[in-house]
Structures are given as C-alpha cells and as structure tokens.
Write a protein that holds these residues in place. Structure first.
Motif, PDB file in Angstrom:
ATOM      1  N   ARG A 205       0.842  -1.194   0.000  1.00  0.00           N
ATOM      2  CA  ARG A 205       0.000   0.000   0.000  1.00  0.00           C
ATOM      3  C   ARG A 205       0.878   1.246   0.000  1.00  0.00           C
ATOM      4  N   CYS A 265       0.662  -2.615  -5.168  1.00  0.00           N
ATOM      5  CA  CYS A 265      -0.678  -2.931  -5.693  1.00  0.00           C
ATOM      6  C   CYS A 265      -0.911  -2.217  -7.030  1.00  0.00           C
ATOM      7  N   THR A 266      -1.114  -3.014  -8.082  1.00  0.00           N
ATOM      8  CA  THR A 266      -1.351  -2.446  -9.414  1.00  0.00           C
ATOM      9  C   THR A 266      -2.625  -1.605  -9.444  1.00  0.00           C
ATOM     10  N   PHE A 267      -3.581  -1.972  -8.567  1.00  0.00           N
ATOM     11  CA  PHE A 267      -4.874  -1.288  -8.620  1.00  0.00           C
ATOM     12  C   PHE A 267      -4.818   0.173  -8.189  1.00  0.00           C
ATOM     13  N   CYS A 411      -8.607 -10.663  -3.544  1.00  0.00           N
ATOM     14  CA  CYS A 411      -7.447 -10.006  -2.934  1.00  0.00           C
ATOM     15  C   CYS A 411      -7.494 -10.252  -1.428  1.00  0.00           C
ATOM     16  N   MET A 413      -4.990  -8.764   0.473  1.00  0.00           N
ATOM     17  CA  MET A 413      -4.035  -7.766   0.975  1.00  0.00           C
ATOM     18  C   MET A 413      -4.681  -6.395   1.151  1.00  0.00           C
ATOM     19  N   VAL A 415      -7.891  -5.233  -0.330  1.00  0.00           N
ATOM     20  CA  VAL A 415      -8.853  -4.700  -1.298  1.00  0.00           C
ATOM     21  C   VAL A 415     -10.047  -5.651  -1.338  1.00  0.00           C
ATOM     22  N   MET A 417     -12.889  -7.133  -3.223  1.00  0.00           N
ATOM     23  CA  MET A 417     -13.515  -7.283  -4.541  1.00  0.00           C
ATOM     24  C   MET A 417     -14.425  -8.520  -4.570  1.00  0.00           C
ATOM     25  N   CYS A 461       2.235  -6.403  -7.423  1.00  0.00           N
ATOM     26  CA  CYS A 461       1.313  -7.507  -7.191  1.00  0.00           C
ATOM     27  C   CYS A 461       0.271  -7.494  -8.314  1.00  0.00           C
ATOM     28  N   ASN A 462       0.080  -8.661  -8.938  1.00  0.00           N
ATOM     29  CA  ASN A 462      -0.975  -8.803  -9.952  1.00  0.00           C
ATOM     30  C   ASN A 462      -1.850 -10.005  -9.636  1.00  0.00           C
ATOM     31  N   ALA A 463      -1.912 -10.362  -8.330  1.00  0.00           N
ATOM     32  CA  ALA A 463      -2.539 -11.625  -7.943  1.00  0.00           C
ATOM     33  C   ALA A 463      -4.010 -11.706  -8.334  1.00  0.00           C
ATOM     34  N   CYS A 464      -4.730 -10.573  -8.316  1.00  0.00           N
ATOM     35  CA  CYS A 464      -6.161 -10.661  -8.653  1.00  0.00           C
ATOM     36  C   CYS A 464      -6.370 -10.995 -10.130  1.00  0.00           C
TER      37      CYS A 464
HETATM   38 FE1  SF4 Z   1      -3.781  -4.999  -5.507  1.00  0.00          FE
HETATM   39 FE2  SF4 Z   1      -4.938  -7.055  -6.836  1.00  0.00          FE
HETATM   40 FE3  SF4 Z   1      -2.652  -7.441  -5.478  1.00  0.00          FE
HETATM   41 FE4  SF4 Z   1      -4.904  -6.983  -4.159  1.00  0.00          FE
HETATM   42  S1  SF4 Z   1      -4.447  -8.783  -5.447  1.00  0.00           S
HETATM   43  S2  SF4 Z   1      -2.906  -6.071  -3.734  1.00  0.00           S
HETATM   44  S3  SF4 Z   1      -5.953  -5.540  -5.532  1.00  0.00           S
HETATM   45  S4  SF4 Z   1      -2.976  -6.097  -7.297  1.00  0.00           S
END
Ligand code: SF4
Length: 485
Positions: A205, A265-267, A411, A413, A415, A417, A461-464
């Motif tokens: 973050r 976080c990419t978002f 997510c 971490m 967020v 969704m 992070c691109n886990a979502c």
């Molecule tokens: Fe951000 Fe997606 Fe990673 Fe969560 S999972 S930290 S929303 S990039």
C-alpha cells in the motif's frame, strides 16, 4: 465519545444508496502530522478530506500535545463526523487520522480507527491501511495470552501486539512486530511524543511523506493529500521503513529489509488513487493515459467518439482518443455526491440502479458508434445497465474497453472485490461477459500491455489477475470471518 470502549452500532451503517459492488473497494486512507506552529487537528481534517475516496464508512483523528492524547471518531463521511465543536478540543502538535472502508471486520462503529489503548509505556493510537494475511494466528496468540479484543479488525491485533512487544522504545517495538506481521500494512502510530510512519517490506500500500513550510512533516496514503496541505519535498516511505516525526529533524530507520520481490498494488494505478497522486514515482494520470493508448494498440476499432465511465477512466479515454485520432467527449455525467447521503431512496428510485448515479448526454451518443472506456469489471452488474442506457439514448454501436485484465481472483491484501464465485471473470469467458453486458465488442487490456503502460515488468502484485500471490494466503479468510468466532 468515550474510548476505547466499544462503540454502539448506529444508523450510519445503512445499506449503500447505489450498488457499488461492481468496483473493487478502496482500502483506507491514513495521515500523520507533526507541526510546530499550527493546529494539527484541522490539518488532519483537510488531509483526510483529500483521502475521502479511499474509505467512506468511518473516520477518526487522534491528537497529542506531548502530555496526553485526545480522539474523536465515528461512522460516516468526514464532513458528517467532524465539526468545530469536536475538532477544537483536539489540541496538540502531533496527530494521526484514518478514513475507513472495511477490509477486515464489518463496517460497524467498533471497527472505526484510530485504535487507542493505554499501555505500560504510555498511550498508543494506531491507524492502518492494508490487511495482514496471518491475522488468525496472531489473534489466537493474543487471545491465549488473555489479551481482550474489542473489535473484529486486524488493525486492533496490530495495536495490541505493539503494546506487548519487548523493546526500549516504540521504534524498537514496531521493528520487533514487523518481523511477525505478514501482509499489507501502511501504518501511522501516535504516542505521547511522536508520530511513526511504517510501510510493510513488500510495499503493498502507498505511503508518502512531505515537509511543511514551518519545518513540520506530514505522511499520507497519497501524495495528492500532501499537496493539499502545501507540502514540499515529497517522497514515498520505502518498503520496510519506519520514519519517526517529532521535531524538524526526521529519523529514518530501515527497520526490516525490503522483500526480495516487491509487490506494489497495481490497482492504485488502475482505479484507487487520485489522478494527481504519484505512485512508485509515476504520475497516476499519465499511467492511465498510457493504459488508454495501449488499448488502441491491442484492439484498434473504428468509431465516432470515445467516452469514459467517469471519473477514474477519464485519463485513459483521453489517451485512447489521442492515440486513435477518434474524438473524445462526455457520454455520462456522474452525480459525484450520490454516495454522500444516507437517505434511503424509495423502491422505485432504487430500481433505477446506476441511473441514479449516471445520466447520459444524449446528443453526444445518438446515432454514434462509441468506444466506452472503463477501468475494471468485478461482478459485471454495472456495465450492462450502462450499455443499455447508451442504447436507449440512440447509440448505434457500443465497444467496451477495459484498462486492466479480467479479475479472476480475490485479494487478501486489503482490497475488497468479493469472493471467487462473485467475480464474473472467474466463471465466464470474455465472450460470455460480452453477451451478459450486451455490448458489441469487449476487450480487456493484457497483463503485458498493462505493465508496459505502467513502465515496469516486475515489483508489482498482480494476484487478482493471475492468482499468483506474492505471499502465502489462506483462501478461507473472508472480510467478516472473525465475527463468526
Ligand atoms: Fe492490488 Fe490485486 Fe494485489 Fe490486491 S491482489 S494487492 S488488488 S494487485
């Protein structure tokens, strides 16, 4: 209000006026201040106001004058919670503040932050943005030690752990606790005589720091809030750092080494941050413009006009229009104040759904082929009504372009969704989503294209999108999981 007693539930926790579940929910916004000459409570108020988009459920400010702490917090929006009557008694030169969207724990008043406790080392208040992924184990350890917890939030676990940590000073205690915390945490911590700013070693973050003209300092989730307070020399708090603020001289400590693989976080680029903020050294506005340009490269389409779904998609639509040569125009006008009321609509108004939030500019879309730019699709229940509104206004074709890949994974971490089955892309192909929405064509930006627009291929992070988590996570964890125990 009296603290740290649990707060009663109140009616501010009412059902949202308009369904916003089709967007990931922001995490939280935090701010910390030291100012030698000004009333920090009012500065904290305006700083939090600039971070209101990161959380609209609750907010609080805690202040120290070097002798004692005072705090006010409640559920609701910043302007509903604070007034001169409750801000003026918050006297002091040190402050922290928090605006909350619930990522762990429900949106009840007892989870409002900052958390404030008395410890053997003096008072301690904590505000947290993020989500620990090992809260369950940490919570068990605390409960086994006989530590009482008054809320369901991981941020209270952080606060209670700090109170019991060994060490000669607060920096030492925070450093010890950082060895045990796994996950996302940007923190501001208020003690009797200092403010500490802390960022996790993965850098999930954001957290930035800037200098006031009077020699004071401010840390905030976004640099946009620091600009609001006229800060200079802004830089990001580095992953693993603790910064101690109590005089004009900052103390910067690399408390734990940065993770070998950072996971920003990419978002923040796609949706969360204000366009005037800087994240990872990059202008959010410019990244979003490049996302739009990249969409043209990946899915060039002939059309009459490019329109954004306001507000976060505006820079990407400008980028798309510039790169394609197709004119940009407004297709939707958003009522920016719709989320700022707790008055519930009548049943017939509620049935209008997104139409309560957006109006179509009919003359701009009638008989036209449209490129519609949106930042993301989560559950898929907003895009369909928006496309329908455009068709009812006479649009000939609607081509929907999304500035990130399909969101297929939850997510953990910080967020919200929703769970796997609530994410439309986890259950459906792109063609099935297109048919569900009712647009003529649909394209999601590729992962490679998105990272190219951001300007990095790793460190995020691109886990979502990918399901590859930068740290081990427990899929059984839900936002309100601890409330059942
Ligand atoms: Fe951000 Fe997606 Fe990673 Fe969560 S999972 S930290 S929303 S990039």
């Amino acid at each position: 209000m009296t603290y740290p007693l649990p707060l009663p539930e109140n009616q501010h926790t009412a059902q949202p006026l308009v369904d916003t579940a089709d967007k990931p929910h922001e995490e939280c916004g935090i701010i910390g201040l030291y100012s030698p000459t000004e009333e920090v409570a009012r500065m904290a108020f305006f700083g939090l106001f600039a971070l209101q988009h990161r959380g609209q459920e609750a907010a609080g400010i805690a202040v120290s004058d070097g002798q004692s702490l005072r705090m006010h917090k409640d559920t609701g929006l910043i302007t509903q919670i604070f007034n001169p009557g409750n801000l003026d008694p918050l006297k002091g030169h040190l402050a922290i503040g928090h605006t909350r969207y619930s990522t762990t724990g429900s949106s009840s008043a007892r989870n409002a932050q900052p958390f404030w406790i008395e410890t053997q080392h003096g008072p301690l208040a904590v505000a947290h943005n993020g989500n620990l992924v090992n809260t369950a184990e940490l919570r068990d350890v605390l409960l086994r030690k006989g530590v009482g917890l008054s809320s369901t939030s991981d941020s209270e676990v952080i606060t209670m752990m700090l109170a019991g940590m060994p060490g000669n000073n607060w920096v030492e205690r925070v450093r010890q606790a950082m060895q045990l915390w796994q996950g996302a945490y940007s923190l501001v911590i208020l003690t009797r005589d200092c403010v500490l700013a802390v960022r996790d070693p993965w850098g999930f973050r954001p957290l930035s720091i800037g200098m006031l003209k009077n020699g004071g300092h401010v840390v905030a989730s976004e640099s946009g809030a620091l600009r609001t307070l006229d800060c200079q020399a802004i830089r990001e708090v580095k992953p693993g750092e603790i910064i101690r603020m109590c005089s004009s001289a900052l103390k910067v400590i690399q408390a734990v080494p940065p993770a070998p693989q950072l996971a920003l976080c990419t978002f923040e680029h796609i949706y969360f941050s204000r366009p005037d903020s800087i994240w990872d050294g990059r202008s959010i506005h410019h990244v979003r413009q490049r996302l739009g340009e990249q969409l043209v490269r990946e899915a060039p389409t002939a059309a009459d006009v490019v329109i954004p779904v306001p507000d976060s998609s505006i820079p990407a639509a400008i980028g798309y229009a510039n790169a394609s040569g197709i004119p940009y125009n407004d297709g939707f006008i958003k009522n920016r104040y719709i989320g700022r009321t707790f008055i519930q609509p009548t049943d017939s108004l509620r049935k209008q759904g997104v139409a309560l939030k957006f109006n179509v500019v009919e003359d701009n879309v009638r008989d036209k082929s449209l490129i519609v730019i949106d930042d993301s699709i989560v559950r898929g229940n907003t895009s369909g009504p928006l496309v329908q509104m455009l068709r009812q206004a006479g649009a000939r074709e609607v081509h929907l372009r999304i500035t990130c890949p399909p969101i297929r994974h939850s997510c953990y971490m910080g967020v919200d969704m929703g769970g796997g089955e609530q994410l439309i892309a986890s259950q459906s192909s792109v063609e099935q989503i297109r048919a569900h929405i009712g647009c003529d064509s649909l394209h999601f930006l590729s992962l490679e294209g998105m990272m190219q627009a951001i300007g990095r291929q790793n460190g995020y992070c691109n886990a979502c999108f990918t399901g590859v988590y930068p740290i081990p996570v427990d899929p059984a964890i839900t936002k309100t999981g601890f409330e059942k125990t």
